[in-house]
Enzyme design. Structure first.
Site, PDB file in Angstrom:
ATOM      1  N   GLU A 143      -8.450   2.597  15.073  1.00  0.00           N
ATOM      2  CA  GLU A 143      -9.554   3.388  15.616  1.00  0.00           C
ATOM      3  C   GLU A 143     -10.576   3.728  14.541  1.00  0.00           C
ATOM      4  O   GLU A 143     -11.678   4.191  14.852  1.00  0.00           O
ATOM      5  CB  GLU A 143      -9.027   4.660  16.293  1.00  0.00           C
ATOM      6  N   SER A 146       1.641   1.653   7.770  1.00  0.00           N
ATOM      7  CA  SER A 146       2.442   2.468   6.857  1.00  0.00           C
ATOM      8  C   SER A 146       3.932   2.348   7.161  1.00  0.00           C
ATOM      9  O   SER A 146       4.339   1.956   8.263  1.00  0.00           O
ATOM     10  CB  SER A 146       2.021   3.931   6.958  1.00  0.00           C
ATOM     11  N   THR A 154       4.972  -3.193   6.258  1.00  0.00           N
ATOM     12  CA  THR A 154       4.736  -1.775   5.998  1.00  0.00           C
ATOM     13  C   THR A 154       4.248  -1.521   4.567  1.00  0.00           C
ATOM     14  O   THR A 154       3.382  -2.219   4.076  1.00  0.00           O
ATOM     15  CB  THR A 154       5.993  -0.976   6.329  1.00  0.00           C
ATOM     16  N   CYS A 181      -2.018  -3.297   0.748  1.00  0.00           N
ATOM     17  CA  CYS A 181      -0.574  -3.321   0.487  1.00  0.00           C
ATOM     18  C   CYS A 181      -0.204  -4.278  -0.627  1.00  0.00           C
ATOM     19  O   CYS A 181       0.963  -4.357  -1.001  1.00  0.00           O
ATOM     20  CB  CYS A 181       0.196  -3.660   1.760  1.00  0.00           C
ATOM     21  N   GLU A 212       3.758   5.621  -1.891  1.00  0.00           N
ATOM     22  CA  GLU A 212       2.584   4.759  -1.754  1.00  0.00           C
ATOM     23  C   GLU A 212       1.357   5.655  -1.595  1.00  0.00           C
ATOM     24  O   GLU A 212       1.206   6.338  -0.580  1.00  0.00           O
ATOM     25  CB  GLU A 212       2.716   3.838  -0.545  1.00  0.00           C
TER      26      GLU A 212
END
Length: 488
Positions: free
Chosen positions: A179, A229, A251, A284, A382
């Site tokens: 979004e 995530s 992830t 990532c 992270e």
């Protein structure tokens, strides 16, 4: 706010106004400007899209594979023609600099090119004689309706891991884009339709929790691809699997880069700066931790600090800008909190990105924290921002031990010219994607994006042959054909 455009969902080949009364602003993170509003769609809208996609699948799966491939080739050509427009849309809503956005578009195009090889990728195999007068053949068939849940950080590349391959192999698809970065998807839908994709084969439903849960729970949807995530990925994997869906969930990460004493100093610094601070660290495959051998540490870190301090920060559409904003104000605040937590736990802040001097947007400058240890929060979590942790090590073995303590295992890199060290690194490091003398070892479309440990939940990864297996079923046919009556 009355003049701000409200986006629509794309269902059955039409842009359909959402039935929701909830909309979120889509913000240019470099300026704070509201670009449009995105609907937080209802579960009913997702379910409607699933019914449409199932109907479209019945016809699309029967289309000859070469014909499906021609649609993908047409889509690829249109993407090339609109490359600059697509890149500017990415920078506008994501914030990364225009050069990085162009690179992302190119990677998306390459994924479509790979998917266009469906006639070869769909091929099964056979054995002419498994017993007297008996043969066997292995055929591939599409799985059905597939759902995709995509992140904000690569609004073109990651969705292009998903829907082009799935559709080329005969599936229909429902995508929930982020979004935060929905505008690019409007253009991709337009171009895919122009390429000749039939109605209902590709559907886009914007939203949040209700749409995600719909993808995971609706019985029509047979497989789910997710990138995001770790906490959400765990939820997607557990929920989707519990509902008997095929799930791949890519992830989190905490990628380590090892710098040995014989590394080329200038080249290594350039690569680490790009890997750690490119795309504002919101990827990532970003370099999050550098472990550097003592013999080169002082010289390397001095050069690294200088390079980080000289990075140009600003709007990604402006010439010469390297580092754009993080995606939202809450991400900016979260990053600053991590930096301060690192200082509190004993790390040494040698490059401070908390204050950039920019009055607009959500910026964090390049940040370097040294003397980091593996019990610190900044090493464990992270952060997903332009924050680099540094650990000095005595040798390669110690560097590998440090990296392998992380719960994440997406990527790792080494800078050295020592072939023995490279082999040791390759054999001993716990990570799925490795780089030798380069900073971001993201594989091309024809190799799997193969994270390990908490960086991936599932069996079949995105991209490469794994993606072909993920989006297809196999059907083995064993047949007896007696040659009786044909004896010579």
């Amino acid at each position: 706010m009355a003049d701000v455009r409200k986006l629509k969902n794309y269902i059955d080949g039409e842009w359909v106004e959402s039935k929701t009364d909830k909309y979120e602003d889509v913000i240019n993170p470099a300026t704070g400007e509201v670009l449009c509003q995105v609907p937080i769609s209802t579960r009913a809208e997702l379910d409607q899209a699933a019914v449409i996609a199932e109907q479209a699948f019945e016809k699309w799966s029967q289309v000859a594979v070469p014909r499906r491939a021609r649609v993908l080739f047409g889509f690829q050509q249109l993407l090339i023609q609109h490359k600059e427009e697509l890149a500017r849309l990415i920078t506008l809503e994501n914030g990364k600099n225009l050069s990085e956005a162009r690179g992302e578009v190119q990677r998306g195009i390459e994924n479509v090119e790979f998917a266009a090889g469906a006639p070869t990728l769909m091929m099964g195999d056979s054995l002419a004689s498994i017993a007297t007068d008996v043969e066997a053949a292995n055929y591939r068939y599409p799985v059905g309706v597939v759902g995709g849940i995509a992140p904000f950080n690569f609004p073109m590349m990651v969705p292009c891991w998903m829907f082009p391959m799935a559709i080329a192999l005969g599936n229909s698809f429902i995508l929930k884009p982020s979004e935060r970065t929905p505008l690019l998807m409007e253009k991709l839908v337009e171009l895919f339709s122009e390429a000749g994709l039939p109605k209902g084969v590709f559907n886009v439903v914007y939203g949040a929790h209700d749409v995600v849960n719909g993808i995971l729970e609706n019985e029509i949807i047979k497989a789910v691809s997710f990138v995001g995530s770790k906490p959400v990925g765990e939820y997607v994997y557990k929920t989707g699997s519990a509902n008997l869906k095929r799930v791949q969930a890519l992830t989190g990460a905490k990628n380590h880069t090892i710098v040995l004493n014989d590394a080329d100093l200038e080249d290594t610094v350039t690569n680490v700066i790009s890997a750690a601070f490119g795309s504002a660290g919101e990827r990532c495959m970003a370099c999050a931790v550098v472990t550097v051998e003592e013999g080169i540490a002082d010289e390397f870190l001095e050069a690294l600090r200088t390079a980080a301090q000289n990075v140009k920060i600003g709007n990604g559409l402006d010439d010469g800008v390297f580092l754009g904003p993080v995606i939202r104000e809450e991400n900016q605040k979260r990053t600053i909190a991590y930096i301060e937590k690192g200082i509190e736990e004993g790390a040494k802040l040698t490059v401070d990105g908390r204050e950039t001097g920019l009055s607009e947007g959500h910026f964090v400058g390049p940040t370097i924290l040294e003397d980091v240890t593996t019990d610190m929060t900044i090493w464990k979590d992270e952060i997903f921002a332009p924050v680099l942790s540094v650990i000095r090590v005595k040798n390669l073995q110690e560097a590998v031990r440090v990296a392998n303590q992380s719960e994440f295992a997406n990527g790792a890199c080494i800078f050295t010219n020592n072939a023995k060290a490279i082999r040791y690194f390759r054999e001993k490091i716990d990570a799925g994607m490795l780089g030798v003398n380069l900073g971001v070892p993201a594989p091309m479309a024809f190799f799997p994006f193969s994270g390990w440990k908490s960086s991936f939940y599932g069996t079949l990864h995105a991209n490469g042959k794994d993606s072909v297996d993920f989006y297809t079923h196999k059907k083995v046919v064993t047949a007896r054909y007696s040659l009786k009556g044909y004896e010579e």
